[in-house]
Design a protein around this motif. Sequence first.
Motif, PDB file in Angstrom:
ATOM      1  N   TYR A   1       0.851  -1.195   0.000  1.00 50.00           N
ATOM      2  CA  TYR A   1       0.000   0.000   0.000  1.00 50.00           C
ATOM      3  C   TYR A   1       0.884   1.242   0.000  1.00 50.00           C
ATOM      4  O   TYR A   1       2.060   1.188   0.400  1.00 50.00           O
ATOM      5  CB  TYR A   1      -0.978  -0.011   1.177  1.00 50.00           C
ATOM      6  N   ASP A   2       0.318   2.344  -0.457  1.00 54.39           N
ATOM      7  CA  ASP A   2       1.069   3.594  -0.553  1.00 54.39           C
ATOM      8  C   ASP A   2       1.251   4.236   0.816  1.00 54.39           C
ATOM      9  O   ASP A   2       0.345   4.218   1.654  1.00 54.39           O
ATOM     10  CB  ASP A   2       0.328   4.585  -1.460  1.00 54.39           C
ATOM     11  N   VAL A   3       2.446   4.787   1.020  1.00 52.87           N
ATOM     12  CA  VAL A   3       2.735   5.530   2.247  1.00 52.87           C
ATOM     13  C   VAL A   3       3.321   6.896   1.875  1.00 52.87           C
ATOM     14  O   VAL A   3       3.682   7.146   0.734  1.00 52.87           O
ATOM     15  CB  VAL A   3       3.707   4.765   3.168  1.00 52.87           C
ATOM     16  N   SER A   4       3.430   7.743   2.872  1.00 53.84           N
ATOM     17  CA  SER A   4       3.921   9.101   2.667  1.00 53.84           C
ATOM     18  C   SER A   4       5.403   9.121   2.304  1.00 53.84           C
ATOM     19  O   SER A   4       6.170   8.229   2.688  1.00 53.84           O
ATOM     20  CB  SER A   4       3.698   9.922   3.942  1.00 53.84           C
ATOM     21  N   ASP A   5       5.803  10.175   1.599  1.00 56.65           N
ATOM     22  CA  ASP A   5       7.210  10.311   1.251  1.00 56.65           C
ATOM     23  C   ASP A   5       8.079  10.728   2.445  1.00 56.65           C
ATOM     24  O   ASP A   5       9.279  10.950   2.282  1.00 56.65           O
ATOM     25  CB  ASP A   5       7.405  11.280   0.082  1.00 56.65           C
ATOM     26  N   ILE A   6       7.498  10.805   3.624  1.00 60.32           N
ATOM     27  CA  ILE A   6       8.336  11.074   4.801  1.00 60.32           C
ATOM     28  C   ILE A   6       9.321   9.930   5.028  1.00 60.32           C
ATOM     29  O   ILE A   6      10.354  10.123   5.681  1.00 60.32           O
ATOM     30  CB  ILE A   6       7.510  11.333   6.080  1.00 60.32           C
ATOM     31  N   VAL A   7       9.029   8.739   4.485  1.00 60.60           N
ATOM     32  CA  VAL A   7       9.966   7.630   4.640  1.00 60.60           C
ATOM     33  C   VAL A   7      11.242   7.858   3.836  1.00 60.60           C
ATOM     34  O   VAL A   7      12.235   7.148   4.035  1.00 60.60           O
ATOM     35  CB  VAL A   7       9.335   6.279   4.248  1.00 60.60           C
ATOM     36  N   ASN A   8      11.243   8.846   2.953  1.00 61.57           N
ATOM     37  CA  ASN A   8      12.443   9.140   2.175  1.00 61.57           C
ATOM     38  C   ASN A   8      13.603   9.556   3.067  1.00 61.57           C
ATOM     39  O   ASN A   8      14.768   9.355   2.719  1.00 61.57           O
ATOM     40  CB  ASN A   8      12.175  10.260   1.168  1.00 61.57           C
ATOM     41  N   SER A   9      13.302  10.133   4.211  1.00 58.44           N
ATOM     42  CA  SER A   9      14.352  10.577   5.130  1.00 58.44           C
ATOM     43  C   SER A   9      14.489   9.616   6.299  1.00 58.44           C
ATOM     44  O   SER A   9      13.513   9.357   7.003  1.00 58.44           O
ATOM     45  CB  SER A   9      14.035  11.974   5.668  1.00 58.44           C
ATOM     46  N   PRO A  10      15.691   9.098   6.554  1.00 58.40           N
ATOM     47  CA  PRO A  10      15.888   8.202   7.693  1.00 58.40           C
ATOM     48  C   PRO A  10      15.707   8.898   9.036  1.00 58.40           C
ATOM     49  O   PRO A  10      15.627   8.233  10.068  1.00 58.40           O
ATOM     50  CB  PRO A  10      17.321   7.701   7.509  1.00 58.40           C
ATOM     51  N   LYS A  11      15.622  10.225   9.019  1.00 60.34           N
ATOM     52  CA  LYS A  11      15.378  10.960  10.263  1.00 60.34           C
ATOM     53  C   LYS A  11      13.958  10.700  10.766  1.00 60.34           C
ATOM     54  O   LYS A  11      13.680  10.875  11.956  1.00 60.34           O
ATOM     55  CB  LYS A  11      15.596  12.460  10.040  1.00 60.34           C
ATOM     56  N   ASN A  12      13.080  10.318   9.864  1.00 56.27           N
ATOM     57  CA  ASN A  12      11.693  10.032  10.237  1.00 56.27           C
ATOM     58  C   ASN A  12      11.559   8.553  10.589  1.00 56.27           C
ATOM     59  O   ASN A  12      11.759   7.685   9.734  1.00 56.27           O
ATOM     60  CB  ASN A  12      10.752  10.388   9.091  1.00 56.27           C
ATOM     61  N   ASP A  13      11.233   8.282  11.826  1.00 57.45           N
ATOM     62  CA  ASP A  13      11.148   6.903  12.312  1.00 57.45           C
ATOM     63  C   ASP A  13      10.030   6.821  13.344  1.00 57.45           C
ATOM     64  O   ASP A  13      10.274   6.709  14.546  1.00 57.45           O
ATOM     65  CB  ASP A  13      12.492   6.481  12.918  1.00 57.45           C
ATOM     66  N   ASP A  14       8.783   6.912  12.871  1.00 61.15           N
ATOM     67  CA  ASP A  14       7.632   6.944  13.756  1.00 61.15           C
ATOM     68  C   ASP A  14       6.428   6.370  13.023  1.00 61.15           C
ATOM     69  O   ASP A  14       6.505   6.043  11.835  1.00 61.15           O
ATOM     70  CB  ASP A  14       7.354   8.374  14.239  1.00 61.15           C
ATOM     71  N   PRO A  15       5.277   6.208  13.695  1.00 56.84           N
ATOM     72  CA  PRO A  15       4.111   5.574  13.073  1.00 56.84           C
ATOM     73  C   PRO A  15       3.606   6.238  11.801  1.00 56.84           C
ATOM     74  O   PRO A  15       2.940   5.573  10.992  1.00 56.84           O
ATOM     75  CB  PRO A  15       3.056   5.639  14.188  1.00 56.84           C
ATOM     76  N   GLU A  16       3.921   7.501  11.580  1.00 57.79           N
ATOM     77  CA  GLU A  16       3.491   8.162  10.339  1.00 57.79           C
ATOM     78  C   GLU A  16       4.104   7.504   9.110  1.00 57.79           C
ATOM     79  O   GLU A  16       3.529   7.581   8.021  1.00 57.79           O
ATOM     80  CB  GLU A  16       3.872   9.648  10.380  1.00 57.79           C
ATOM     81  N   CYS A  17       5.243   6.854   9.296  1.00 58.45           N
ATOM     82  CA  CYS A  17       5.911   6.201   8.163  1.00 58.45           C
ATOM     83  C   CYS A  17       5.067   5.079   7.559  1.00 58.45           C
ATOM     84  O   CYS A  17       5.151   4.837   6.356  1.00 58.45           O
ATOM     85  CB  CYS A  17       7.267   5.642   8.599  1.00 58.45           C
ATOM     86  N   ILE A  18       4.298   4.401   8.377  1.00 55.82           N
ATOM     87  CA  ILE A  18       3.536   3.238   7.881  1.00 55.82           C
ATOM     88  C   ILE A  18       2.061   3.559   7.672  1.00 55.82           C
ATOM     89  O   ILE A  18       1.278   2.681   7.315  1.00 55.82           O
ATOM     90  CB  ILE A  18       3.690   2.031   8.818  1.00 55.82           C
TER      91      ILE A  18
END
Length: 221
Positions: free
Chosen positions: A200-217
Amino acid sequence: MCGRYTLLAEEVEILKEFGLDHKIPNYEPRYNIAPGQKVLAIIHDGKEKRAGFLKWGLVPFWAKDPKIGYKVINARSETAHEKPSFKQLMAKRRCLIVADSFYEWQRTDEGKQAKRISPKDRKLFAFAGLWDKWGKDEEDMFTCTILTKEANEFMSPIHDRMPVILPHEKQEEWIEPVKWGADEAAGFISQLKTDELDAYDVSDIVNSPKNDDPECIKPIA
């Protein structure tokens, strides 16, 4: 290729799934695991299975510069048994890299779309991995790489490569301290069946390894 993944399971779930007897020091769930970071892996030391953390990005024992690891996050399973960097590792230093999903980016007319991908019927799984020990000036570094293969029918519209996900019943066999040659290990990988996958599609916030929280999934429409 495989450049990001997740591991959200509780420690007790991991211990049960992989038949581990010892707790995992400093374990915590992760939403966006990236190259260069510590990843949870399982090896067999000849006596028992052990879980611990390896740095993602293989540094072969003979490397002069450990920075090579940033270029070696994946290894092609079809040719790893022939390559100097991986041949001996295929025979002697195989590992499980524990995960519950991975990210891949699909090219679209609007740009690249991040997707979260996981097996349909498994909450936890393991990538087939290789590891090595690099040491210089009394500083040992333990690193790993994830084996990849040609994309299956499900993955090919998303990317032409995919990580090797070991079937549940083959996980133990991959890390058993048997006297395989590199060719035998490659043959083992080539005959594996691939789990059915969901994405399924997720936000492009996963592009940055600095983002590591539930918003990634979090799924996006």
